[in-house]
Design a protein around this motif. Structure first.
Motif, PDB file in Angstrom:
ATOM      1  N   ALA A 132      32.772  39.298  38.251  1.00 38.31           N
ATOM      2  CA  ALA A 132      33.275  37.946  37.989  1.00 38.31           C
ATOM      3  C   ALA A 132      34.211  37.490  39.107  1.00 38.31           C
ATOM      4  CB  ALA A 132      33.991  37.899  36.639  1.00 38.31           C
ATOM      5  N   ALA A 133      35.032  38.425  39.621  1.00 39.35           N
ATOM      6  CA  ALA A 133      35.950  38.063  40.707  1.00 39.35           C
ATOM      7  C   ALA A 133      35.169  37.718  41.979  1.00 39.35           C
ATOM      8  CB  ALA A 133      36.918  39.208  40.967  1.00 39.35           C
ATOM      9  N   ARG A 134      34.107  38.479  42.246  1.00 39.98           N
ATOM     10  CA  ARG A 134      33.297  38.172  43.426  1.00 39.98           C
ATOM     11  C   ARG A 134      32.654  36.787  43.297  1.00 39.98           C
ATOM     12  NH1 ARG A 134      31.669  43.616  42.991  1.00 39.98           N
ATOM     13  NH2 ARG A 134      29.711  42.960  42.006  1.00 39.98           N
ATOM     14  N   LEU A 135      32.135  36.479  42.108  1.00 38.74           N
ATOM     15  CA  LEU A 135      31.537  35.165  41.897  1.00 38.74           C
ATOM     16  C   LEU A 135      32.578  34.057  42.020  1.00 38.74           C
ATOM     17  CD1 LEU A 135      29.182  36.026  38.910  1.00 38.74           C
ATOM     18  CD2 LEU A 135      28.471  35.392  41.223  1.00 38.74           C
ATOM     19  N   ARG A 136      33.791  34.325  41.525  1.00 37.99           N
ATOM     20  CA  ARG A 136      34.862  33.333  41.659  1.00 37.99           C
ATOM     21  C   ARG A 136      35.156  33.059  43.133  1.00 37.99           C
ATOM     22  NH1 ARG A 136      40.244  36.039  40.647  1.00 37.99           N
ATOM     23  NH2 ARG A 136      39.597  36.775  42.713  1.00 37.99           N
ATOM     24  N   ASP A 137      35.234  34.120  43.925  1.00 36.10           N
ATOM     25  CA  ASP A 137      35.500  33.948  45.357  1.00 36.10           C
ATOM     26  C   ASP A 137      34.339  33.229  46.048  1.00 36.10           C
ATOM     27  OD1 ASP A 137      37.872  35.246  44.951  1.00 36.10           O
ATOM     28  OD2 ASP A 137      37.151  37.204  45.665  1.00 36.10           O
ATOM     29  N   ASP A 138      33.106  33.500  45.579  1.00 35.42           N
ATOM     30  CA  ASP A 138      31.951  32.792  46.151  1.00 35.42           C
ATOM     31  C   ASP A 138      32.049  31.297  45.876  1.00 35.42           C
ATOM     32  OD1 ASP A 138      31.007  35.192  47.010  1.00 35.42           O
ATOM     33  OD2 ASP A 138      29.435  35.392  45.481  1.00 35.42           O
ATOM     34  N   ILE A 139      32.424  30.955  44.663  1.00 33.84           N
ATOM     35  CA  ILE A 139      32.554  29.539  44.298  1.00 33.84           C
ATOM     36  C   ILE A 139      33.620  28.861  45.144  1.00 33.84           C
ATOM     37  CG2 ILE A 139      33.216  27.964  42.443  1.00 33.84           C
ATOM     38  CD1 ILE A 139      31.973  30.024  40.482  1.00 33.84           C
ATOM     39  N   GLU A 140      34.741  29.557  45.348  1.00 35.62           N
ATOM     40  CA  GLU A 140      35.812  28.987  46.175  1.00 35.62           C
ATOM     41  C   GLU A 140      35.347  28.797  47.616  1.00 35.62           C
ATOM     42  OE1 GLU A 140      38.747  27.817  45.252  1.00 35.62           O
ATOM     43  OE2 GLU A 140      38.087  28.201  43.189  1.00 35.62           O
TER      44      GLU A 140
ATOM     45  N   ARG B 276      25.456  27.031  38.326  1.00 38.48           N
ATOM     46  CA  ARG B 276      24.819  28.311  38.031  1.00 38.48           C
ATOM     47  C   ARG B 276      25.763  29.478  38.329  1.00 38.48           C
ATOM     48  NH1 ARG B 276      19.442  29.285  41.181  1.00 38.48           N
ATOM     49  NH2 ARG B 276      20.863  30.054  42.779  1.00 38.48           N
ATOM     50  N   LEU B 277      26.491  29.395  39.431  1.00 36.41           N
ATOM     51  CA  LEU B 277      27.450  30.456  39.751  1.00 36.41           C
ATOM     52  C   LEU B 277      28.578  30.505  38.725  1.00 36.41           C
ATOM     53  CD1 LEU B 277      27.864  30.315  43.650  1.00 36.41           C
ATOM     54  CD2 LEU B 277      26.633  31.996  42.290  1.00 36.41           C
ATOM     55  N   GLU B 278      29.057  29.333  38.310  1.00 32.37           N
ATOM     56  CA  GLU B 278      30.128  29.303  37.313  1.00 32.37           C
ATOM     57  C   GLU B 278      29.661  29.919  35.988  1.00 32.37           C
ATOM     58  OE1 GLU B 278      31.102  25.208  37.213  1.00 32.37           O
ATOM     59  OE2 GLU B 278      32.417  25.286  38.979  1.00 32.37           O
ATOM     60  N   LYS B 279      28.405  29.637  35.598  1.00 28.22           N
ATOM     61  CA  LYS B 279      27.864  30.226  34.368  1.00 28.22           C
ATOM     62  C   LYS B 279      27.771  31.745  34.496  1.00 28.22           C
ATOM     63  CE  LYS B 279      23.829  30.031  31.304  1.00 28.22           C
ATOM     64  NZ  LYS B 279      22.474  29.418  31.089  1.00 28.22           N
ATOM     65  N   GLN B 280      27.303  32.229  35.682  1.00 26.67           N
ATOM     66  CA  GLN B 280      27.218  33.675  35.895  1.00 26.67           C
ATOM     67  C   GLN B 280      28.606  34.316  35.871  1.00 26.67           C
ATOM     68  OE1 GLN B 280      25.133  34.178  39.580  1.00 26.67           O
ATOM     69  NE2 GLN B 280      23.152  33.490  38.761  1.00 26.67           N
ATOM     70  N   MET B 281      29.600  33.609  36.403  1.00 27.65           N
ATOM     71  CA  MET B 281      30.958  34.143  36.396  1.00 27.65           C
ATOM     72  C   MET B 281      31.477  34.283  34.961  1.00 27.65           C
ATOM     73  SD  MET B 281      34.401  32.537  38.128  1.00 27.65           S
ATOM     74  CE  MET B 281      34.355  31.127  37.008  1.00 27.65           C
ATOM     75  N   MET B 282      31.247  33.262  34.127  1.00 30.78           N
ATOM     76  CA  MET B 282      31.710  33.325  32.752  1.00 30.78           C
ATOM     77  C   MET B 282      30.980  34.432  31.986  1.00 30.78           C
ATOM     78  SD  MET B 282      34.042  31.126  32.763  1.00 30.78           S
ATOM     79  CE  MET B 282      34.420  31.186  31.024  1.00 30.78           C
ATOM     80  N   GLU B 283      29.680  34.608  32.218  1.00 29.39           N
ATOM     81  CA  GLU B 283      28.941  35.670  31.544  1.00 29.39           C
ATOM     82  C   GLU B 283      29.455  37.042  31.961  1.00 29.39           C
ATOM     83  OE1 GLU B 283      24.932  34.937  32.625  1.00 29.39           O
ATOM     84  OE2 GLU B 283      24.612  33.332  31.141  1.00 29.39           O
TER      85      GLU B 283
ATOM     86  N   LEU C 248      29.712  30.236  54.264  1.00 28.10           N
ATOM     87  CA  LEU C 248      28.518  30.301  53.432  1.00 28.10           C
ATOM     88  C   LEU C 248      27.861  31.676  53.437  1.00 28.10           C
ATOM     89  CD1 LEU C 248      26.829  26.855  54.208  1.00 28.10           C
ATOM     90  CD2 LEU C 248      28.261  27.481  52.274  1.00 28.10           C
ATOM     91  N   LEU C 249      28.083  32.463  54.492  1.00 28.61           N
ATOM     92  CA  LEU C 249      27.441  33.780  54.547  1.00 28.61           C
ATOM     93  C   LEU C 249      27.916  34.702  53.432  1.00 28.61           C
ATOM     94  CD1 LEU C 249      27.310  34.603  58.364  1.00 28.61           C
ATOM     95  CD2 LEU C 249      25.447  33.895  56.872  1.00 28.61           C
TER      96      LEU C 249
END
Length: 679
Positions: A230-238, A213-220, A147-148
Motif C-alpha cells: 500500500a505504501a508503494r502504491l501511495r508513493d506511485d500515486i504521488e 485504479r491505483l487508489e483502489k489497489q492501495m485501499m485494497e 514516471l519510471l
C-alpha cells in the motif's frame, strides 16, 4: 535589375484555373513560389506599374527573369504542391520560418521488440510515438524519472541492452526498480509492451482512470494489511500527481488542440504554438520569419500550418486548431488538414471562454519572442555589417562582399589530399552551399598546386553554368574531359541549389602569398577578373593580396578580421573532417572491396561463412561456391583478388601487448607462424 515586361506572358496565355507558379532569376534559380485560385488573375497583379507594388514584391519581380506555372485540379492540390516546392527549392522571397533549434520530443519506440523511452530530435520515424515538443530536454528527463517508478519501461540504448543480456546483469535502473529489466528476462516482451502502452496512455492525457485504479489497489492492500504494498502504491500515486502538476490544466474539457498566435510588424513576424493534449499544455515551440513578401496575417497562419503539419499524419494533427486569423480561402486548408489527419479538423478563431484566454497567453508569448528576436538581431546585424564594411575597406573592394568563399587543403603526409569550399552569405555560414573536392590532377603533397586545381575546377563549372544559361559566348574551350557542361549537377533544370552558379565577391584561401598567387593564376587563366582574392595566413593572421609584397594587417579587435578567421576556421574544419573520413575508410578497406560486382551483402556473407579473411584466402573455389549467392565466376574472381593482395600485418592489442591473429590472441613473444620467426 530586370524589367518585368520583358518576361510577361502574352494575354490569354495564362489559364484561368487553380495552379502553382514559380518565378526564376537569371540563373534559373527559383526565387518565389505561390499558388492561386485563378492563375490569370493572380499573376496579373505582378505585372502592373512598379510604383503600385509593395517594395518587397517590386524587388522580387525585378530580380526575376521568367515565370512558369503548373495547373492543378483543386485548391487542395495547389496547397500541397506549393508546400512541396517551397521545401524543395527554398525560394529566397518566400516566407520561411527560422527555428534556431531542434525541439526535443519524448519518444517511445513502439517499433522495437522491447519499446524504449528516450529523448528524440529531428525527423519523426515510423512506428515511434512522440509527445511534445518540449522547450528543454531536461524537462523531459524530469518527467520520465518520475514516471519510471510507476511505468518501469526500458530507457537504455541498444548497446547497453545487448551488454546486459550477454552478461546476465541489468543496469542500475533495473536494481533500483526504475526498469523492469527485459534485458535479463524479468519481463516478457508482451508484458513489457503493455507497460509501454500504459506509459503512452498516461502521457496522452488519459490519467484519471489510471489514478483511480491505483487508489483502489492501495485501499485494497491496506484492507488486507499489506502495508508495504500500500505504501508503494501511495508513493506511485504521488509521483504521478507530481508529474501531472508539471502541466497544469488549461482547458477543462480535456481538449486536444494546437493554438497558433502571430505577432508581426512591417518587417518580421513571430509565431508561437502551444500543443494542448488532454486539456494540458504538453509542448511549446516558436518561429520567426522575415516578411520578404507582402503577406497578411491569414497568409502567415497558412504558412505556419504548412510548416507545422506538412510532414505529419494521424493523431499528430489534432482535432482542433485555433488561430488568430483564418487563411483566405479557408476551405482548402481545412480540407488539407483533414486529409492529413484522416478525420475532421476544426480550424477556427476562439471567440470566448478558456480557449480565448489561452490564445491571449500564446499571443503574449509571440509578442515577447518578437521583441527578444529584434533585440538580438539588431546587435548581430550591426556587427556583421561592420565586419563586411571593414573587409571591403581593407581590401579596396567596390562594395561589401556579401558572398565569401573560402578554400582549404588538407592531407596527412601527402596521403588522402582533399580540399574544402565553404560559403558565407551576409556574414553567416550557408552550409547547403559547402562543397568538398578530391585532388585528382597529381599525387603527393603540394598545397599550391592543389589550390590551383580546386579554384580552376570550381570556377570552370561556374563558367560552364553561365554558358548553359545563355550568359556566355561559345565556351567550347571551357569543356574538359569530365564533361562539365552536360554531366553531374550541371544538367539539373529545376533550380535546385546543387550547382556552382553563384559567383562570390571574395575568394579567401587558407595560406599566404603562394596560395593566393595560385588562386589568382587559376582565375586569370579562366578569364575571370571581377572576383577579389585574398589569403589569411595562420601564423600572424596576416591578409595577403595578389601581387603585393607586404600583407594587409587588420587590427586584432577588427570585426572584419574576426569574420575572416571564422570563415578560414570553418573551411579548415570542413576539410579535415572530410580528410579523416577518407583516411578511416581507407584503413577499413579489404581486398574484397576491389572485386567487381561484389556488394556489401555478399562480402558479409563470405566473412560470416569462413570466419575470417585468412580462412577465406586459403579456401578453394569449390568451397567459396558453397556460400549462398556466390557463383563459380564470382568465386574465381574472389580467389584471384585475394591471391594478388598481400596479407595484412598482425594487429596488436596495445593494452595487453597481445598479437591478435584473426580474432584469437597470441601471447606476445610466442612464435609467429606467419613470419616464421619470433616477433
Amino acid at each position: 535589375m530586370a524589367d518585368p515586361s520583358s518576361y510577361r506572358p502574352r494575354p490569354g496565355e495564362i489559364p484561368d484555373s487553380p495552379g502553382v507558379y514559380r518565378f526564376r532569376d537569371e540563373h534559373r534559380r527559383v526565387i518565389y513560389v505561390g499558388k492561386a485560385k485563378s492563375l490569370r488573375q493572380r499573376l496579373a497583379n505582378y505585372f502592373q506599374d512598379l510604383a503600385g507594388l509593395h517594395p518587397r514584391t517590386r524587388s522580387m519581380v525585378t530580380t526575376a527573369a521568367s515565370v512558369e506555372w503548373t495547373v492543378v485540379s483543386t485548391e487542395v492540390e495547389a496547397l500541397q504542391l506549393e508546400y512541396s516546392w517551397i521545401k524543395e527549392f527554398d525560394p529566397r522571397f518566400n516566407v520561411k520560418y527560422r527555428d534556431d533549434k531542434s525541439y526535443p520530443y519524448l519518444a517511445v519506440t513502439m517499433n522495437e521488440e522491447f519499446p524504449r523511452v528516450q529523448v528524440m530530435r529531428g525527423h519523426k520515424k515510423k512506428g515511434v510515438r512522440y509527445f511534445g515538443p518540449y522547450a528543454h530536454a531536461w524537462a523531459i528527463r524530469d518527467t520520465v524519472d518520475l514516471l519510471l517508478r510507476v511505468f518501469p519501461v526500458r530507457t537504455c540504448s541498444a548497446g547497453v541492452f545487448k551488454n546486459a543480456s550477454r552478461t546476465g546483469r541489468p543496469c542500475l535502473l533495473g536494481y533500483i526498480g526504475k526498469c523492469s529489466a527485459p534485458c535479463v528476462g524479468r519481463i516478457d516482451p508482451v508484458d513489457h509492451r503493455d507497460l509501454a502502452e500504459e506509459f503512452c496512455d498516461f502521457m496522452a492525457g488519459r490519467t484519471g482512470t489510471y489514478l483511480r485504479r491505483l487508489e483502489k489497489q492501495m485501499m485494497e492492500a491496506a484492507d488486507e494489511m499489506e502495508y508495504e504494498r500500500a505504501a508503494r502504491l501511495r508513493d506511485d500515486i504521488e509521483a504521478l500527481k507530481k508529474a501531472m502538476e508539471k502541466n497544469a490544466v488549461v482547458l477543462a474539457d480535456a481538449t486536444d488542440a494546437d493554438l497558433i498566435a502571430v505577432a508581426e510588424d512591417e518587417l518580421e513576424a513571430a509565431v508561437q504554438i502551444f500543443h494542448v493534449r488532454g486539456g494540458r499544455v504538453r509542448g511549446q515551440r516558436g518561429w520567426v520569419t522575415d516578411k520578404v513578401e507582402e503577406v497578411t496575417t491569414g497568409a502567415l497562419v497558412e504558412h505556419a500550418l504548412q510548416q507545422l503539419y506538412g510532414e505529419e499524419t494521424g493523431d499528430a494533427v489534432p482535432k482542433e486548431v485555433l488561430v488568430p486569423a483564418l487563411p483566405d480561402p479557408v476551405e482548402p486548408v481545412q480540407e488539407w488538414l483533414t486529409v492529413r489527419r484522416g478525420s475532421g479538423v476544426s480550424l477556427r478563431i476562439p471567440q470566448r471562454g478558456d480557449k480565448k484566454a489561452l490564445m491571449e497567453t500564446v499571443q503574449r508569448n509571440a509578442q515577447q519572442a518578437l521583441v527578444l528576436h529584434k533585440t538580438k538581431r539588431a546587435s548581430d546585424l550591426t556587427t556583421r555589417s561592420r565586419a563586411l564594411e571593414e573587409i571591403a575597406e581593407a581590401l579596396a573592394l567596390d562594395s561589401a562582399p556579401l558572398r565569401i568563399e573560402c578554400y582549404d587543403i588538407s592531407h596527412l603526409q601527402g596521403d588522402d589530399v582533399v580540399a574544402s569550399m565553404v560559403v558565407f552569405e551576409d556574414g553567416l555560414a550557408r552550409k547547403s552551399e559547402y562543397r568538398r573536392f578530391q585532388i585528382k590532377g597529381f599525387a603527393g603533397q603540394d598545397d599550391v598546386r592543389s589550390m590551383h586545381e580546386v579554384i580552376t575546377r570550381r570556377f570552370r563549372r561556374y563558367l560552364a553554368e553561365k554558358e548553359r544559361t545563355g550568359e556566355w559566348g561559345d565556351g567550347d574551350d571551357l569543356k574538359d574531359d569530365e564533361g562539365l557542361l552536360t554531366a553531374g549537377g550541371l544538367k539539373d533544370e529545376d533550380g535546385r541549389p546543387k550547382k556552382f552558379a553563384y559567383p562570390p565577391q571574395l575568394v579567401v584561401v587558407d595560406g599566404g602569398a603562394p596560395q593566393v598567387a595560385a588562386a589568382k593564376k587559376a582565375l586569370d587563366e579562366l578569364g575571370i577578373d571581377d572576383i577579389a582574392v585574398c589569403g589569411l595566413a595562420k601564423r600572424l593572421e596576416e591578409v595577403w593580396l595578389p601581387d603585393e609584397d607586404d600583407p594587409v594587417v587588420l587590427p586584432r579587435t577588427s570585426e572584419g578580421l574576426y569574420l575572416l578567421q571564422r570563415v578560414r576556421d570553418e573551411a579548415h574544419r570542413f576539410a579535415i573532417t572530410y580528410q579523416r573520413a577518407k583516411r578511416a575508410k581507407r584503413f577499413r578497406s579489404s581486398p574484397l572491396d576491389d572485386v567487381p560486382g561484389l556488394g556489401e551483402t555478399r562480402k558479409q556473407a563470405l566473412i560470416k561463412h569462413f570466419g575470417s579473411l585468412k580462412k577465406l584466402r586459403s579456401a578453394t573455389i569449390d568451397q567459396i561456391c558453397e556460400v549462398p549467392g556466390i557463383g563459380r565466376k564470382t568465386a574465381e574472381t574472389v580467389a584471384a583478388a585475394l591471391a594478388q593482395a598481400a596479407p595484412a600485418a598482425p594487429a596488436v592489442n596495445t593494452a595487453t601487448g597481445e598479437i591478435i591473429d584473426d580474432g584469437e590472441p597470441v601471447a606476445a613473444g610466442a612464435p609467429d607462424e606467419r613470419r616464421g620467426q619470433e616477433p
